[in-house]
Design a protein around this motif. Structure first.
Motif, PDB file in Angstrom:
ATOM      1  N   GLY A  60       0.819  -1.218   0.000  1.00 55.12           N
ATOM      2  CA  GLY A  60       0.000   0.000   0.000  1.00 55.12           C
ATOM      3  C   GLY A  60       0.848   1.260   0.000  1.00 55.12           C
ATOM      4  N   LEU A  61       1.646   1.445   1.054  1.00 55.15           N
ATOM      5  CA  LEU A  61       2.421   2.688   1.128  1.00 55.15           C
ATOM      6  C   LEU A  61       3.457   2.771   0.011  1.00 55.15           C
ATOM      7  N   GLY A  62       4.062   1.641  -0.355  1.00 61.29           N
ATOM      8  CA  GLY A  62       5.031   1.677  -1.454  1.00 61.29           C
ATOM      9  C   GLY A  62       4.391   2.261  -2.706  1.00 61.29           C
ATOM     10  N   ALA A  63       3.190   1.757  -3.021  1.00 64.27           N
ATOM     11  CA  ALA A  63       2.482   2.263  -4.194  1.00 64.27           C
ATOM     12  C   ALA A  63       2.121   3.728  -4.005  1.00 64.27           C
ATOM     13  N   ILE A  64       1.682   4.061  -2.796  1.00 65.95           N
ATOM     14  CA  ILE A  64       1.257   5.438  -2.546  1.00 65.95           C
ATOM     15  C   ILE A  64       2.438   6.397  -2.689  1.00 65.95           C
ATOM     16  N   PHE A  65       3.589   6.047  -2.119  1.00 64.73           N
ATOM     17  CA  PHE A  65       4.756   6.935  -2.231  1.00 64.73           C
ATOM     18  C   PHE A  65       5.098   7.174  -3.702  1.00 64.73           C
ATOM     19  N   GLY A  66       5.261   6.088  -4.436  1.00 64.30           N
ATOM     20  CA  GLY A  66       5.688   6.219  -5.829  1.00 64.30           C
ATOM     21  C   GLY A  66       4.661   6.966  -6.676  1.00 64.30           C
ATOM     22  N   ASN A  76      -8.870   5.210  10.908  1.00 66.84           N
ATOM     23  CA  ASN A  76      -8.364   6.233   9.995  1.00 66.84           C
ATOM     24  C   ASN A  76      -7.162   5.767   9.215  1.00 66.84           C
ATOM     25  N   ALA A  77      -6.522   4.670   9.688  1.00 63.96           N
ATOM     26  CA  ALA A  77      -5.531   4.032   8.828  1.00 63.96           C
ATOM     27  C   ALA A  77      -6.252   3.544   7.573  1.00 63.96           C
ATOM     28  N   VAL A  78      -7.457   2.961   7.788  1.00 59.97           N
ATOM     29  CA  VAL A  78      -8.287   2.579   6.646  1.00 59.97           C
ATOM     30  C   VAL A  78      -8.631   3.816   5.809  1.00 59.97           C
ATOM     31  N   GLY A  79      -8.934   4.908   6.499  1.00 65.46           N
ATOM     32  CA  GLY A  79      -9.381   6.110   5.804  1.00 65.46           C
ATOM     33  C   GLY A  79      -8.279   6.805   5.037  1.00 65.46           C
ATOM     34  N   PHE A  80      -7.095   6.874   5.624  1.00 62.97           N
ATOM     35  CA  PHE A  80      -6.067   7.700   4.997  1.00 62.97           C
ATOM     36  C   PHE A  80      -4.947   6.884   4.363  1.00 62.97           C
ATOM     37  N   VAL A  81      -5.068   5.547   4.382  1.00 66.71           N
ATOM     38  CA  VAL A  81      -4.183   4.705   3.573  1.00 66.71           C
ATOM     39  C   VAL A  81      -4.981   3.981   2.486  1.00 66.71           C
ATOM     40  N   PHE A  82      -6.152   3.441   2.859  1.00 67.69           N
ATOM     41  CA  PHE A  82      -6.931   2.659   1.898  1.00 67.69           C
ATOM     42  C   PHE A  82      -8.044   3.466   1.224  1.00 67.69           C
ATOM     43  N   THR A  83      -8.238   4.714   1.582  1.00 61.67           N
ATOM     44  CA  THR A  83      -9.313   5.479   0.949  1.00 61.67           C
ATOM     45  C   THR A  83      -8.802   6.739   0.256  1.00 61.67           C
ATOM     46  N   TRP A 127     -10.997  -2.910  -4.311  1.00 61.84           N
ATOM     47  CA  TRP A 127     -10.855  -1.468  -4.494  1.00 61.84           C
ATOM     48  C   TRP A 127      -9.380  -1.074  -4.511  1.00 61.84           C
ATOM     49  N   VAL A 128      -8.651  -1.314  -3.410  1.00 60.81           N
ATOM     50  CA  VAL A 128      -7.284  -0.811  -3.302  1.00 60.81           C
ATOM     51  C   VAL A 128      -6.368  -1.411  -4.375  1.00 60.81           C
ATOM     52  N   THR A 129      -6.263  -2.746  -4.398  1.00 62.18           N
ATOM     53  CA  THR A 129      -5.314  -3.325  -5.366  1.00 62.18           C
ATOM     54  C   THR A 129      -5.786  -3.123  -6.804  1.00 62.18           C
ATOM     55  N   MET A 130      -7.089  -3.050  -7.011  1.00 57.35           N
ATOM     56  CA  MET A 130      -7.603  -2.829  -8.364  1.00 57.35           C
ATOM     57  C   MET A 130      -7.139  -1.465  -8.903  1.00 57.35           C
ATOM     58  N   ILE A 131      -7.315  -0.421  -8.098  1.00 56.36           N
ATOM     59  CA  ILE A 131      -6.961   0.924  -8.559  1.00 56.36           C
ATOM     60  C   ILE A 131      -5.438   1.094  -8.611  1.00 56.36           C
ATOM     61  N   VAL A 132      -4.758   0.515  -7.616  1.00 58.02           N
ATOM     62  CA  VAL A 132      -3.297   0.613  -7.618  1.00 58.02           C
ATOM     63  C   VAL A 132      -2.730  -0.064  -8.868  1.00 58.02           C
ATOM     64  N   ALA A 133      -3.252  -1.250  -9.201  1.00 57.49           N
ATOM     65  CA  ALA A 133      -2.761  -1.965 -10.382  1.00 57.49           C
ATOM     66  C   ALA A 133      -3.034  -1.147 -11.648  1.00 57.49           C
ATOM     67  N   ALA A 134      -4.230  -0.584 -11.740  1.00 60.26           N
ATOM     68  CA  ALA A 134      -4.566   0.198 -12.937  1.00 60.26           C
ATOM     69  C   ALA A 134      -3.639   1.406 -13.057  1.00 60.26           C
ATOM     70  N   SER A 135      -3.342   2.047 -11.911  1.00 57.60           N
ATOM     71  CA  SER A 135      -2.449   3.207 -11.949  1.00 57.60           C
ATOM     72  C   SER A 135      -1.064   2.798 -12.435  1.00 57.60           C
ATOM     73  N   MET A 136      -0.605   1.631 -11.973  1.00 59.29           N
ATOM     74  CA  MET A 136       0.722   1.160 -12.401  1.00 59.29           C
ATOM     75  C   MET A 136       0.712   0.817 -13.890  1.00 59.29           C
ATOM     76  N   TYR A 137      -0.380   0.220 -14.349  1.00 61.79           N
ATOM     77  CA  TYR A 137      -0.504  -0.069 -15.783  1.00 61.79           C
ATOM     78  C   TYR A 137      -0.407   1.216 -16.597  1.00 61.79           C
ATOM     79  N   TYR A 138      -0.911   2.294 -16.043  1.00 57.20           N
ATOM     80  CA  TYR A 138      -0.836   3.559 -16.769  1.00 57.20           C
ATOM     81  C   TYR A 138       0.586   4.130 -16.732  1.00 57.20           C
ATOM     82  N   ILE A 139       1.201   4.096 -15.546  1.00 58.26           N
ATOM     83  CA  ILE A 139       2.480   4.789 -15.347  1.00 58.26           C
ATOM     84  C   ILE A 139       3.642   4.119 -16.075  1.00 58.26           C
ATOM     85  N   ILE A 140       3.748   2.802 -15.926  1.00 57.72           N
ATOM     86  CA  ILE A 140       4.956   2.118 -16.431  1.00 57.72           C
ATOM     87  C   ILE A 140       5.155   2.337 -17.939  1.00 57.72           C
TER      88      ILE A 140
END
Ligand code: HEM
Ligand code: HEM
Lengths: 63, 465
Positions: B65-71, B204-211, B349-362
């Motif tokens: 989660g955070l790795g994806a969020i940082f990058g 709020n870890a759910v709120g501000f990491v996963f949302t 939700w989380v891994t779906m959107i993170v994966a899509a974002s990575m598909y866009y970025i790479i």
């Protein structure tokens, strides 16, 4: 790695015509939940509505 | 055109690190899911359920989660502020420190060092490391936003700012403790105060990491990858402010029917229900955006990731508030229903959107196209099926469990012993493992696709040079 990339066109991120729309169904939900919340808060706070967890428990045991 | 040298290497480094920790975390997820129906998979002392479970949650929330969020935050912030990062070298240091911290975190948890606060298990020396990590990140992101070269702030930047600020406050407050040696500490809170602060943090870890970070990605990459402009700017802003306002009051919904004062529970329930509105503000905005041209669902492979992702977010944010209600909580709390809720959010939700974002970025970083749309589609359907099996089986067995626990004889004694209720979970727990394996195979397709795209990109840039 140096690379050339087009700037994001911030203008193109947001639709112009619908920029300020708030769907009516959503507004009803928004205000409805606020009204529900106020009522619920008063009903389920011992200091206001008289309900309490302890009382509810006793009632359920006596049933 | 711009000729800035954006720091793509750091972004890519975070994405690859995130995938690495994701693999570790998911494999451990499958492992602990097996342990629940076959105890012989416990290998004491290091690889028992109790230790592996925390490595699973920390590995995925903080590693993946955070790795994806940082990058991805670095990527988005540079684009939306139209400038390079304020401190690119610091960002690179941040990447190394992040991986060292996650590795040490995993090892210390396996060794049994644990503060016993969920999602805040790390002992105090690592907490200090995490705070340093976060300060580095905050300085770079907030500094870059302050020094931005584009005046208008797109909605994603607001979600980014909220995430950066909120996590800092939450993490520090819940981790305040008195050290008793290098690997042991005692929380400064006790009893009901401790519970209240813990779940204020936990929710709020759910709120501000996963949302909020995932919404930042959603709002940025949906228009970028579909070419469709966001339906309503105003709706996004109102949804943002009401979401962050309400979120911080809801933690006590994890403590319904506990000794926590009634009014605090009630207040949390009220704010939890209210959260449906801001959450659905984003859902509706997403739907209306794609409604401008639904054919994108077929013609652009990424659209369905975003639409299904936001749909699971929508379901999650109706289910969550419902769980907060007393009548529902008394049935599902402490049961397997809750992991069902959790994994619809994290897998759907989380891994779906993170994966899509990575598909866009790479591909963007390498100026190429994705290696294979077919592989991406296979990935999509596998993770979708895996997640549905996981959530649905846990909901069914959770309700069954709750109902059996509550069943009483006419004289008031319990109808079922605990073990009788437990064994009924077994078939569902086995199905969950199958769901997990299907999900994991989907993720293998995803990672293969990303790595092949990188390979293709590298050979392309080599042939140009
Ligand atoms: C409006 C939004 C949401 C509300 C009001 C909400 C509400 C809740 C409630 C009441 C619980 C506790 C269930 C129980 O133990 O009885 C819970 C657990 C949980 N929810 Fe949600 N939820 C929301 C959205 C989400 C989202 C988007 C995610 C993303 C993954 C998520 C992840 C979790 C997790 C990880 C837990 C388990 C916490 C634990 O016990 O360790 N929730 N949620
Ligand atoms: C192959 C996929 C996965 C499997 C098999 C799996 C399995 C599990 C299991 C067995 C548990 C323990 C449930 C319990 O104690 O009753 C768990 C908890 C948890 N998992 Fe996963 N998981 C997977 C993917 C993920 C992903 C991708 C994430 C996050 C991005 C995640 C986050 C969590 C969290 C936050 C909890 C704690 C929930 C709570 O305390 O209620 N999991 N998982």
């Amino acid at each position: 790695m140096r690379m050339v990339e087009d700037f994001d066109d911030i203008e193109a991120f947001e639709a112009k015509e619908t920029r300020d729309r708030l769907p009516i169904g959503w507004l009803i939900l928004f205000w409805g939940l606020i009204i529900w919340g106020v009522i619920y808060f008063f009903l389920y706070t011992p200091q206001f509505g008289g309900w309490s967890q302890e009382k509810a428990y006793q009632e359920s045991v006596n049933k | 055109m711009n000729d800035y040298s954006y720091d793509n290497q750091t972004v890519k480094g975070f994405i690859l690190s995130s995938l690495f920790w994701g693999v570790v975390g998911i494999l451990i997820g499958i492992w602990i899911s097996i342990q629940m129906w076959n105890p012989s998979w416990n290998i004491p002392p290091y690889f028992t359920f109790g230790r592996l479970r925390v490595v699973h949650t920390n590995g995925l929330a903080f590693g993946l989660g955070l790795g994806a969020i940082f990058g991805i935050f670095y990527y988005i912030t540079m684009r939306l502020t139209k400038r390079p990062l304020l401190f690119p070298r610091l960002a690179r240091f941040h990447l190394y420190l992040f991986n060292v911290a996650i590795a040490l975190a995993a090892l210390s948890l396996l060794a049994g060092m644990n503060q016993s606060l969920e999602y805040a298990e790390l002992e105090w020396p690592l907490d200090i490391g995490v705070v340093i990590l976060w300060v580095i990140f905050a300085i770079n992101i907030l500094g870059t936003i302050i020094k931005r070269r584009e005046e208008q702030m797109y909605i994603s930047l607001w979600f980014i700012i909220a995430s950066v600020v909120a996590v800092a406050v939450l993490y520090i407050v819940n981790n305040l403790s008195v050290p008793a040696g290098l690997f042991k500490s005692y929380s400064i809170y006790a009893g009901i105060n401790s519970a209240n602060v813990q779940w204020w943090y936990g929710h709020n870890a759910v709120g501000f990491v996963f949302t909020t970070p995932i919404l930042a990605m959603f709002y940025y990459f949906l228009p970028k990858s579909t070419g469709l402009p966001l339906y309503s700017h105003r709706l996004s802003i109102i949804a943002f402010w009401s979401l962050v306002f309400a979120y911080l009051w809801t933690g006590a919904h994890h403590l319904v029917y506990t000794p926590l004062p009634d009014w605090i529970q009630t207040l949390a329930i009220v704010f939890s229900m209210f959260l449906i509105a801001p959450s659905w503000g984003s859902v509706v905005n997403g739907y209306y955006t794609v409604a401008a041209d639904w054919s994108k669902m077929r013609t652009n492979y990424l659209t369905k990731f975003f639409i299904f992702g936001i749909t699971f977010y929508g379901l999650q944010t109706v289910q969550g508030p419902t769980q907060a209600l007393r009548v529902v909580s008394q049935l599902i709390h402490y049961t397997d229903w809750v992991p069902g809720h959790v994994h619809m959010g994290t897998m759907g939700w989380v891994t779906m959107i993170v994966a899509a974002s990575m598909y866009y970025i790479i591909p963007k970083i390498y100026n190429t196209e994705i290696y294979s749309v077919r592989v991406a589609n296979t990935h999509f359907y596998l993770v979708l099926i895996g997640q549905l099996i996981y959530s649905v089986t846990m909901w069914i067995t959770g309700i069954q469990q709750g109902a059996l626990w509550k069943a009483v004889n006419p004289d008031g004694t319990l109808k079922y012993t605990f073990v009788e209720t437990l064994v009924r979970n077994y078939p569902f727990w086995k199905l969950r493992t199958i769901g997990g394996i299907i999900f994991a195979i989907g993720m293998v397709f995803f990672i293969y696709n990303i790595l092949m795209t990188i390979r293709k990109g590298k050979s392309l840039s080599a042939s140009v040079a």
